[in-house]
Design an enzyme around this catalytic site. Structure first.
Site, PDB file in Angstrom:
ATOM      1  N   TYR A  82     -17.131   1.996   6.047  1.00 29.42           N
ATOM      2  CA  TYR A  82     -15.679   2.101   6.207  1.00 29.42           C
ATOM      3  C   TYR A  82     -15.326   2.745   7.545  1.00 29.42           C
ATOM      4  O   TYR A  82     -14.527   2.201   8.327  1.00 29.42           O
ATOM      5  CB  TYR A  82     -15.084   2.908   5.055  1.00 29.42           C
ATOM      6  CG  TYR A  82     -13.653   3.340   5.291  1.00 29.42           C
ATOM      7  CD1 TYR A  82     -12.612   2.418   5.307  1.00 29.42           C
ATOM      8  CD2 TYR A  82     -13.344   4.688   5.518  1.00 29.42           C
ATOM      9  CE1 TYR A  82     -11.305   2.809   5.535  1.00 29.42           C
ATOM     10  CE2 TYR A  82     -12.034   5.080   5.751  1.00 29.42           C
ATOM     11  CZ  TYR A  82     -11.018   4.149   5.759  1.00 29.42           C
ATOM     12  OH  TYR A  82      -9.726   4.545   5.983  1.00 29.42           O
ATOM     13  N   GLY A 128       0.832  -1.196   0.000  1.00 33.67           N
ATOM     14  CA  GLY A 128       0.000   0.000   0.000  1.00 33.67           C
ATOM     15  C   GLY A 128       0.866   1.246   0.000  1.00 33.67           C
ATOM     16  O   GLY A 128       2.101   1.168   0.103  1.00 33.67           O
ATOM     17  N   ILE A 143      -3.680 -10.645   7.511  1.00 31.90           N
ATOM     18  CA  ILE A 143      -4.017 -10.307   8.899  1.00 31.90           C
ATOM     19  C   ILE A 143      -5.338 -10.924   9.359  1.00 31.90           C
ATOM     20  O   ILE A 143      -5.636 -10.917  10.555  1.00 31.90           O
ATOM     21  CB  ILE A 143      -4.018  -8.779   9.144  1.00 31.90           C
ATOM     22  CG1 ILE A 143      -5.107  -8.079   8.339  1.00 31.90           C
ATOM     23  CG2 ILE A 143      -2.648  -8.188   8.855  1.00 31.90           C
ATOM     24  CD1 ILE A 143      -5.294  -6.602   8.708  1.00 31.90           C
TER      25      ILE A 143
END
Length: 284
Positions: A126, A10, A38
């Site tokens: 989000y 990222g 993760i």
């Protein structure tokens, strides 16, 4: 000093790789999603057994704000379950966790900068998953730093700046929202702050009074329209740029109308010098 970094591909992960050579006392272990998932607890434990990190920077996240509205389970899995998994393994190995969160935990109804003490009230899937991830970490492991940031961009990955430059190469006119106010954050500046926190903790092993939530973005504020305008000015691009209200550009996820972050705490505690957003646009 070993620092394991998730989400290495990222823009923050790549920014950490960019600054890594200037920190020879830190052994960075960069893990992309193929090496470290993760959401997989066993995967995390295996890597922690192998590298025994003193610190873990969680730069992995589900950040597709609009897509999250139709993929809430996936956003929850990465942003909440993933964060909790990392906190559990950090606790098992006594590693300090640095976790990246967002201004989207706020609803944007204030008209002055948000401090770490302000009550979150996310308006999107989000934002809610990022807030739930924060809570999962807080409930699991005391040795954590949660860094809330905003409008991150860099020369790496996908971000607003690169989108604007791409669109400018394809069109003569662009319309950009002018009534959402926040602060752009150069991902390399954010990476430097994380390294400063780690270095400080290494010099001051007794840091229990330092753990908690911190805000970091660059200084100043602007709209997305003014951000785009500065990007084009810096790159000497002539384009017809038109300001529009949010109502003219409806999106699946609701954005905060105002999400400027107060950086007083991180400046005081860690002596961080914060540059103004329009002074650090010197990246292509």
């Amino acid at each position: 000093m070993v620092v394991l970094v998730t989400g290495a591909n990222g823009q923050l992960g790549q920014s950490l790789q960019f600054i890594a050579p200037t920190y020879p006392n830190i052994q960075f272990v960069f893990c992309d999603s193929n090496k470290l998932d993760i959401t997989n607890l066993n995967n995390i434990e295996q890597l922690f057994k192998q590298f025994k990190p003193d610190f873990c920077i969680n730069a992995a996240a589900y950040t597709a704000v609009d897509k999250a509205e139709s993929e809430p389970e996936k956003a929850h899995l990465i942003n909440v379950v993933g964060a909790k998994n990392l906190a559990e393994v950090c606790k098992e190995f006594d590693s300090i966790l640095l976790h990246i969160s967002t201004d989207f935990v706020f609803d944007g109804t204030k008209d002055s900068p948000y401090s770490e003490e302000d009550i979150p009230n996310p308006t999107s899937v989000y934002g809610q998953t990022k807030l739930d991830g924060e809570k999962a970490i807080q409930e699991t492991w005391d040795k954590h730093f949660i860094i809330r940031t905003s409008w991150v961009y860099s020369q790496f990955g996908n971000n607003f700046m690169k989108t604007m430059l791409r669109l400018a190469s394809e069109r003569d006119t662009l319309s950009v929202v002018n009534d959402q106010i926040g602060t752009p954050t150069n991902a390399v500046d954010l990476a430097e702050v994380l390294a400063k926190i780690i270095t400080t903790c290494n010099l001051q092993p007794t840091t229990y009074n330092l753990f908690g939530i911190y805000n970091f973005s660059n200084e100043g504020q602007c709209s997305w329209y003014h951000f785009a305008k500065k990007i084009f000015e810096f790159n000497k691009i002539n384009i017809n740029l038109e300001p529009i209200p949010t109502t003219s550009f409806p999106t699946p996820a609701k954005r905060p109308a105002y999400s400027v972050l107060d950086k007083s705490k991180i400046k005081k505690v860690f002596g961080v010098e914060v540059k103004y957003w329009d002074e650090v646009l010197n990246i292509k």
